[in-house]
Structure formats: structure tokens, C-alpha cells
Design a protein around this motif. Structure first.
Motif, short mmCIF file in Angstrom:
data_model
loop_
_atom_site.label_atom_id
_atom_site.label_comp_id
_atom_site.label_asym_id
_atom_site.label_seq_id
_atom_site.Cartn_x
_atom_site.Cartn_y
_atom_site.Cartn_z
N ALA A 35 -0.49 0.01 -3.55
CA ALA A 35 -0.56 -1.43 -2.97
C ALA A 35 -1.46 -1.51 -1.88
CB ALA A 35 1.17 -1.63 -2.33
N PHE A 36 -1.41 -0.64 -1.23
CA PHE A 36 -2.73 -0.52 -0.23
C PHE A 36 -3.87 -0.75 -0.70
CE2 PHE A 36 -5.91 1.56 2.55
CZ PHE A 36 -5.67 1.08 3.77
N PHE A 37 -4.50 0.04 -1.87
CA PHE A 37 -5.89 -0.14 -2.42
C PHE A 37 -5.86 -1.60 -3.06
CE2 PHE A 37 -5.97 4.73 -2.36
CZ PHE A 37 -6.77 4.70 -1.66
N ILE A 38 -4.82 -1.86 -3.63
CA ILE A 38 -5.02 -3.59 -4.33
C ILE A 38 -5.26 -4.35 -3.30
CG2 ILE A 38 -3.55 -5.06 -5.59
CD1 ILE A 38 -2.16 -2.91 -7.27
N GLY A 164 3.03 -4.51 -10.17
CA GLY A 164 3.94 -3.69 -9.93
C GLY A 164 5.23 -4.03 -10.69
N LEU A 165 5.52 -5.35 -11.05
CA LEU A 165 6.58 -5.76 -11.65
C LEU A 165 6.47 -5.37 -13.25
CD1 LEU A 165 7.70 -9.04 -9.95
CD2 LEU A 165 8.86 -6.94 -9.95
N VAL A 166 5.22 -5.61 -13.73
CA VAL A 166 4.78 -5.21 -14.95
C VAL A 166 4.92 -3.73 -15.30
CG1 VAL A 166 2.69 -4.96 -16.50
CG2 VAL A 166 2.82 -7.08 -15.26
N VAL A 184 9.41 -1.25 -4.66
CA VAL A 184 7.79 -0.67 -4.49
C VAL A 184 6.82 -1.76 -4.82
CG1 VAL A 184 6.31 0.91 -5.20
CG2 VAL A 184 8.45 1.91 -4.66
N ALA A 185 7.21 -2.59 -5.90
CA ALA A 185 6.44 -3.67 -6.27
C ALA A 185 6.22 -4.70 -5.15
CB ALA A 185 6.91 -4.46 -7.49
N PHE A 186 7.13 -5.11 -4.26
CA PHE A 186 6.83 -5.97 -3.36
C PHE A 186 6.15 -5.58 -1.98
CE2 PHE A 186 10.18 -8.01 -6.03
CZ PHE A 186 9.54 -9.40 -6.15
N GLY A 192 0.10 -7.69 2.08
CA GLY A 192 -0.93 -8.95 2.09
C GLY A 192 -0.41 -9.89 3.23
N VAL A 193 0.89 -10.34 3.28
CA VAL A 193 1.25 -11.29 4.21
C VAL A 193 1.04 -10.74 5.50
CG1 VAL A 193 3.19 -12.39 5.17
CG2 VAL A 193 2.88 -12.33 2.66
N GLY A 194 1.58 -9.38 5.68
CA GLY A 194 1.52 -8.92 7.10
C GLY A 194 0.07 -8.79 7.83
N SER A 195 -0.85 -8.26 6.88
CA SER A 195 -2.29 -8.13 7.32
C SER A 195 -2.87 -9.26 7.57
CB SER A 195 -3.11 -7.05 6.32
OG SER A 195 -3.33 -7.92 5.14
#
Length: 249
Positions: A35-38, A164-166, A184-186, A192-195
Motif C-alpha cells: 500500500a505504501f509503494f502504491i 487489494g480487493l481484486v 489490508v486492502a483499505f 492516501g487520505v492520511g498523508s
């Protein structure tokens, strides 16, 4: 060091992690490298695509101002300009040449050199206004680097969540793994929203404040040099420049 910015960042991160722990969650759940890299890779790439290289690099460098704010002492510069006015009125403009060796700031040195060279107030304002416009334009664009990052990050976080959901959908044959997989997907959405709201938007806002202060300082310098060139009374110069000094200082 801007201790308030540092303290604010610590409070924000502590609040998020503390809330997670109070709900019985684990910090390890928040640590998802995919998630971080994405989110951050996608955000950085989009920002680089939007901005020219010099603007992007300036924006990255200026981020340091949030924690180590440049010195913006309008009161000191106002006193300095008033002193120049007294010297020029008493001993003539050329007497200010000795002051050049004590100036490190290129914009201030350029203005004072133009004054010593005998340029009129109109010419000094004309040249320095162009410099100020170029300075201001680049820095406003650099601040918008962080605004654009705040715009892209949440959307790319959603992309990460969908990816992630995929992956979760491919594991429908193992129901025991679905709950953890969805959680994990969320995490990408959280990143995204936090950063965007805890980092990118606050950085952009703080940079705008600092840029406005710097522009105010340079406008005061231009006005002061023009008054000195017109041989205004030092007391009048001092009273007019006081209008540029924020009350809080």
C-alpha cells in the motif's frame, strides 16, 4: 526549528496510532509496504508529471521550511533601511557603499547597489519588482507541488484499495482469509487520505504563509529604497515601514 510544526506532526501521528490501539487494533496492520509503494509512488509520479523539474525540486527543498523556518526579520530590515536613510541624508548616497560589505542577501545587496549607483526610485522599483515577481511565481508554484500531492494521494489510495480487493476476490475459496485481506486492502485508503490531510496540505499551507512573509519583506525593501532614493526624512521612512511589520512581532 519550528517546534510547533514538529509537535503538531507528533500529535497527529500519535492520535491516529493511539486510536488504533484503543480500539484493540495492532500497529502491524497499518504497516503494509504494498500500500505504501502504491500510494506514495503513484503520488510522486503524478506530481512529477504535472510540474516542471525546477518547480518540483524547489517544492521538495522548501518542505524543510516547515520545520526550519527561514529567518524573516522585518523589524531588523526596517531599522536598517531607516539607518541608510539617515546616512544618505547626512553624507550622501555614495556613503552607503560601505554598507554593502555587511549584506549577505542577494536581493538586498542588489537593491542597495542600485541605490549607490545613483539610480532613480522609479528605476529601482522597476528592476526589483521584476525580480520579486519571478521570485514569488516560482515559490507559489513550488508550494502547489504539495497541494497537488494532497489531491492525488486519496485517489491513488482508492486505486490501491481496489487492487487489494481484486487480490481478495481471487481468494474467495479461502473464507478465513477474506476478513484480513479486506482490512489490508483499505490500508491504502488510509495512507492516501492520511498523508493528504496530515502531511501534504499542512505543508502547502505553511509554505504559503512563509512565502507571503518573504514577499512582504521584499516589498518593504523596495519601498524603503525608493524613499531613500527620494531623500525622504528618516523619521517618515521609519513610520511608513512600520506598516509592514506584523503586530505579533
Amino acid at each position: 526549528m519550528d517546534k510547533l510544526s514538529l509537535f503538531g506532526l507528533v500529535v497527529a501521528i500519535t492520535g491516529i496510532i493511539g486510536g488504533q490501539l484503543l480500539e484493540g487494533g495492532s500497529i502491524n496492520v497499518l504497516m503494509q509496504m504494498a500500500a505504501f509503494f502504491i500510494v506514495f509512488g503513484g503520488t510522486i509520479g503524478a506530481v512529477m508529471l504535472q510540474h516542471p523539474l525546477n518547480v518540483f525540486v524547489s517544492g521538495i527543498k522548501m518542505a524543510g521550511w516547515v520545520f526550519v523556518t527561514p529567518v524573516i526579520d522585518t523589524q531588523k530590515l526596517a531599522h536598517q533601511i531607516t539607518t541608510w536613510g539617515g546616512i544618505a541624508r547626512k553624507d550622501g548616497i555614495l556613503a552607503l557603499e560601505a554598507q554593502l560589505k555587511n549584506i549577505d542577501e542577494p536581493f538586498v545587496a542588489k537593491g542597495l547597489q542600485m541605490l549607490v549607483d545613483g539610480n532613480s526610485a522609479e528605476k529601482i522599483r522597476e528592476v526589483l519588482d521584476i525580480d520579486l515577481q519571478s521570485y514569488e511565481t516560482l515559490r507559489w508554484q513550488a508550494a502547489r507541488v504539495w497541494e497537488s500531492a494532497a489531491g492525488y494521494a486519496p485517489t491513488i489510495g482508492i486505486i490501491g484499495a481496489v487492487l487489494g480487493l481484486v487480490h481478495v476476490m481471487q481468494s474467495l475459496g479461502e473464507p478465513a482469509k477474506l476478513g484480513a485481506g479486506i482490512a489490508v486492502a483499505f490500508i491504502a485508503t488510509i495512507y492516501g487520505v492520511g498523508s493528504a490531510n496530515l502531511l501534504f496540505l499542512p505543508i502547502a499551507g505553511k509554505l504559503k504563509i512563509i512565502i507571503a512573509q518573504q514577499v512582504n519583506l521584499r516589498e518593504m525593501l523596495i519601498d524603503g529604497l525608493c524613499m531613500v532614493a527620494n531623500a525622504e526624512n528618516p523619521r517618515f521612512i521609519e513610520n511608513k515601514l512600520k506598516g509592514y511589520i506584523p503586530e505579533a512581532s
